[in-house]
Design a protein around this motif. Structure first.
Motif, short mmCIF file in Angstrom:
data_model
loop_
_atom_site.label_atom_id
_atom_site.label_comp_id
_atom_site.label_asym_id
_atom_site.label_seq_id
_atom_site.Cartn_x
_atom_site.Cartn_y
_atom_site.Cartn_z
N THR A 59 -1.40 1.23 5.60
CA THR A 59 -0.95 2.60 5.41
C THR A 59 -1.88 3.52 6.22
OG1 THR A 59 -0.32 4.23 3.72
CG2 THR A 59 -2.36 3.01 3.31
N GLN A 60 -1.28 4.48 6.91
CA GLN A 60 -2.02 5.28 7.87
C GLN A 60 -2.72 6.47 7.21
OE1 GLN A 60 -2.47 4.72 11.22
NE2 GLN A 60 -3.82 6.52 11.26
N VAL A 61 -3.97 6.66 7.60
CA VAL A 61 -4.73 7.84 7.19
C VAL A 61 -5.21 8.55 8.45
CG1 VAL A 61 -6.86 8.65 6.08
CG2 VAL A 61 -5.48 6.84 5.00
N LEU A 96 -5.33 6.22 -1.97
CA LEU A 96 -4.47 5.10 -1.60
C LEU A 96 -4.29 4.18 -2.80
CD1 LEU A 96 -5.92 4.13 1.89
CD2 LEU A 96 -4.22 5.88 1.32
N ARG A 138 -10.00 -1.30 7.09
CA ARG A 138 -9.37 -0.31 7.94
C ARG A 138 -9.57 -0.69 9.41
NH1 ARG A 138 -13.34 4.98 7.01
NH2 ARG A 138 -15.17 4.17 8.12
N MET A 153 -5.73 2.80 10.19
CA MET A 153 -4.76 2.12 9.32
C MET A 153 -5.56 1.41 8.24
SD MET A 153 -1.47 1.62 8.98
CE MET A 153 -0.67 1.63 10.59
N TYR A 154 -5.21 1.65 7.02
CA TYR A 154 -5.92 1.06 5.89
C TYR A 154 -5.10 -0.08 5.30
CZ TYR A 154 -9.49 4.66 5.93
OH TYR A 154 -10.54 5.46 6.29
N SER A 209 -0.34 7.11 2.19
CA SER A 209 -0.71 7.55 3.54
C SER A 209 -0.59 9.07 3.65
CB SER A 209 0.19 6.89 4.57
OG SER A 209 1.53 7.30 4.38
N GLU A 257 0.83 -1.20 0.00
CA GLU A 257 0.00 0.00 0.00
C GLU A 257 0.87 1.26 0.00
OE1 GLU A 257 -2.10 -2.87 3.00
OE2 GLU A 257 -0.08 -2.17 2.61
N SER A 258 0.31 2.33 -0.54
CA SER A 258 0.96 3.63 -0.49
C SER A 258 -0.12 4.71 -0.49
CB SER A 258 1.91 3.82 -1.67
OG SER A 258 1.21 3.75 -2.89
#
Length: 125
Positions: free
Chosen positions: A119-121, A20, A36, A91-92, A9, A6-7
């Motif tokens: 990946t954090q949102v 994302l 998530r 966190m996704y 964030s 994943e990317s």
């Protein structure tokens, strides 16, 4: 070796947008989805794509705000998130499976064998 990376964030203010991406190596999956997990809460399905019965499917909490899509190779999964709210902070995770999923059930994590690292949102008010 099967990898989901994943990317995208980021930290945004409420009302903002983020996109994302999830890049998959290996074979093309039948079903891919986004999940998530917020602090102190269980992981929940956000949306998924690739079922033979139609879709994509979305959780009620994100309908009309989030959009799932794939590139032409079906090896990159996207999650366009608009009108973000503080409750979207989590966190996704990207998930994938080669196997069929019962109709309407692709937002259930039990059906997925492969997971990304997350990946954090973060959405501030």
């Amino acid at each position: 070796q099967v990898d989901l990376l994943e990317s995208g964030s980021g930290a945004v203010q409420a009302g903002g947008s983020l996109r994302l991406s999830c890049a998959a190596s290996g074979r093309t999956y039948n079903i891919m989805g986004w999940f998530r997990q917020a602090p102190g809460k269980e992981r929940e399905g956000v949306g998924c794509i690739g079922t033979p019965n139609g879709g994509p499917y979305y959780a009620d909490s994100v309908k009309g705000r989030f959009t799932i899509s794939q590139d032409n190779t079906k090896r990159t999964l996207y999650l366009q998130m608009n009108s973000l709210k503080p409750e979207d902070t989590a966190m996704y995770y990207c998930a994938a499976t080669f196997f069929p999923v019962p109709a309407g059930r692709c937002n259930e994590e039990r059906y997925y064998a492969y997971w990304g690292q997350g990946t954090q949102v973060t959405v501030s008010s």
